[in-house]
Design an enzyme around this catalytic site. Structure first.
Site, PDB file in Angstrom:
ATOM      1  N   ASP A  74       3.567  -1.265  13.003  1.00 17.43           N
ATOM      2  CA  ASP A  74       3.849  -0.281  11.965  1.00 17.43           C
ATOM      3  C   ASP A  74       3.808   1.141  12.509  1.00 17.43           C
ATOM      4  O   ASP A  74       3.414   1.375  13.661  1.00 17.43           O
ATOM      5  CB  ASP A  74       2.856  -0.433  10.792  1.00 17.43           C
ATOM      6  CG  ASP A  74       1.410  -0.535  11.256  1.00 17.43           C
ATOM      7  OD1 ASP A  74       1.107  -0.141  12.392  1.00 17.43           O
ATOM      8  OD2 ASP A  74       0.581  -1.021  10.469  1.00 17.43           O
ATOM      9  N   ASN A 143      -9.106  -3.557   2.831  1.00 18.89           N
ATOM     10  CA  ASN A 143      -8.473  -4.121   1.629  1.00 18.89           C
ATOM     11  C   ASN A 143      -7.663  -5.381   1.950  1.00 18.89           C
ATOM     12  O   ASN A 143      -6.944  -5.891   1.100  1.00 18.89           O
ATOM     13  CB  ASN A 143      -7.568  -3.073   0.966  1.00 18.89           C
ATOM     14  CG  ASN A 143      -6.439  -2.625   1.877  1.00 18.89           C
ATOM     15  OD1 ASN A 143      -6.326  -3.095   3.010  1.00 18.89           O
ATOM     16  ND2 ASN A 143      -5.597  -1.723   1.398  1.00 18.89           N
ATOM     17  N   HIS A 145      -5.260  -5.606   4.280  1.00 26.82           N
ATOM     18  CA  HIS A 145      -3.891  -5.430   4.769  1.00 26.82           C
ATOM     19  C   HIS A 145      -3.768  -5.875   6.229  1.00 26.82           C
ATOM     20  O   HIS A 145      -4.723  -5.800   7.001  1.00 26.82           O
ATOM     21  CB  HIS A 145      -3.356  -4.003   4.545  1.00 26.82           C
ATOM     22  CG  HIS A 145      -3.912  -2.947   5.432  1.00 26.82           C
ATOM     23  ND1 HIS A 145      -3.875  -1.605   5.107  1.00 26.82           N
ATOM     24  CD2 HIS A 145      -4.499  -3.000   6.656  1.00 26.82           C
ATOM     25  CE1 HIS A 145      -4.396  -0.894   6.080  1.00 26.82           C
ATOM     26  NE2 HIS A 145      -4.786  -1.708   7.024  1.00 26.82           N
ATOM     27  N   GLU A 150       0.098  -3.810   2.159  1.00 24.02           N
ATOM     28  CA  GLU A 150      -1.026  -3.530   1.275  1.00 24.02           C
ATOM     29  C   GLU A 150      -1.129  -4.607   0.197  1.00 24.02           C
ATOM     30  O   GLU A 150      -0.142  -5.303  -0.098  1.00 24.02           O
ATOM     31  CB  GLU A 150      -0.821  -2.160   0.612  1.00 24.02           C
ATOM     32  CG  GLU A 150      -0.678  -1.000   1.594  1.00 24.02           C
ATOM     33  CD  GLU A 150      -1.993  -0.578   2.246  1.00 24.02           C
ATOM     34  OE1 GLU A 150      -2.861  -1.437   2.492  1.00 24.02           O
ATOM     35  OE2 GLU A 150      -2.145   0.616   2.535  1.00 24.02           O
TER      36      GLU A 150
END
Ligand code: PGA
Length: 254
Positions: A74, A143, A145, A150
């Site tokens: 990413d 979280n 990811h 996400e």
């Protein structure tokens, strides 16, 4: 210690340093077995130790990256590769400037381009054209990811534009002057892109990752915990330090 849970391998190391060394040895072995490996690479603080060890191995002539091709997971959007907060810059500083990966074999989503669809399509196409990623390194967000996929109501399949979660912006604020300066968007490989890789090594370190690691490995498979999809991958290894492993080990052992 090595554990097997369903189809997943969990390796628990004493500390961050040994976690990084283990990951480096797996990556180096991959490149030794297949010199023209296609490597999927990750950024963040977790893999820094792995890159450090790989640089040392390269300097001792223990590994040669001259034939590999790399794809990063990413990149923020929009951002220039020369920006110190970009993942392109991170990769140079932690790895590429010390080793012999060829410049033209390095792929990171080109977030200086305007046409987002084109960036994403080109990236997928380029990965496909290589025959696919042999080994993918992953970190994991608090979280859940992976890449910048996400928590969501569905799994995003291919490389796409992402709006970053508040939790991610908060977690990444430490790399910026203030959290307002963290980009709100990013380009990320999708869940299918990641799931199509032949082998996955996910690294996690520290007590703050213990709960999400437990949910990822033993919880329900849901896009609310994007990493939980890894339960369905045919070759996934989690390399954890003791702290990150604490909750999942408790769950598995009881
Ligand atoms: P970290 O980030 O390694 O900096 O904790 C991991 C991630 O967000 O994927």
């Amino acid at each position: 210690m090595k554990h097997q849970y369903k189809n997943m391998t969990i390796i628990v190391k004493n500390d961050y340093d040994n976690m990084g060394k283990k990951a480096a040895r797996i990556l180096a072995a991959q490149v030794t077995i297949k010199p023209n490996s296609i490597l999927g690479l990750a950024t963040g603080s977790t893999p820094e130790g792995m890159y450090k060890k790989l640089v040392k191995m390269y300097q001792k002539d223990e590994v040669d990256f001259s034939e590999v091709t790399t794809f990063n997971l990413d990149e923020y959007y929009p951002i220039n590769a020369s920006n110190k907060q970009s993942y392109a810059y991170y990769m140079q500083q932690h790895f590429f400037k010390y080793v012999n990966v060829k410049d033209e074999a390095i792929n990171i989503p080109n977030s200086s381009m305007k046409d987002i669809n084109l960036i994403c399509e080109n990236y997928e196409e380029k990965i496909r054209a290589t025959g696919g990623i042999d080994l993918q390194i992953l970190g994991i967000g608090n979280n859940g990811h992976i890449g910048f996929n996400e928590p969501d109501v569905h799994f995003e399949s291919e490389t796409h534009l992402v709006t970053l979660d508040e939790a991610t912006i908060k977690a990444n604020a430490r790399f910026f002057d203030k959290s307002q300066n963290v980009p709100k968007l990013a380009i990320s490989m999708g869940i299918r892109t990641i799931m199509q890789t032949k082998k996955i090594v996910l690294l996690a370190s520290g007590a703050n990752k213990a709960q999400i690691i437990c949910d990822t490995i033993t919880g329900v498979i849901t896009p609310k915990v994007p990493a939980s999809i890894l339960q369905l991958h045919q070759d996934v290894v989690f390399i954890l330090d003791k702290e990150a492993a604490s909750k999942v080990m408790d769950r598995i052992n009881h």
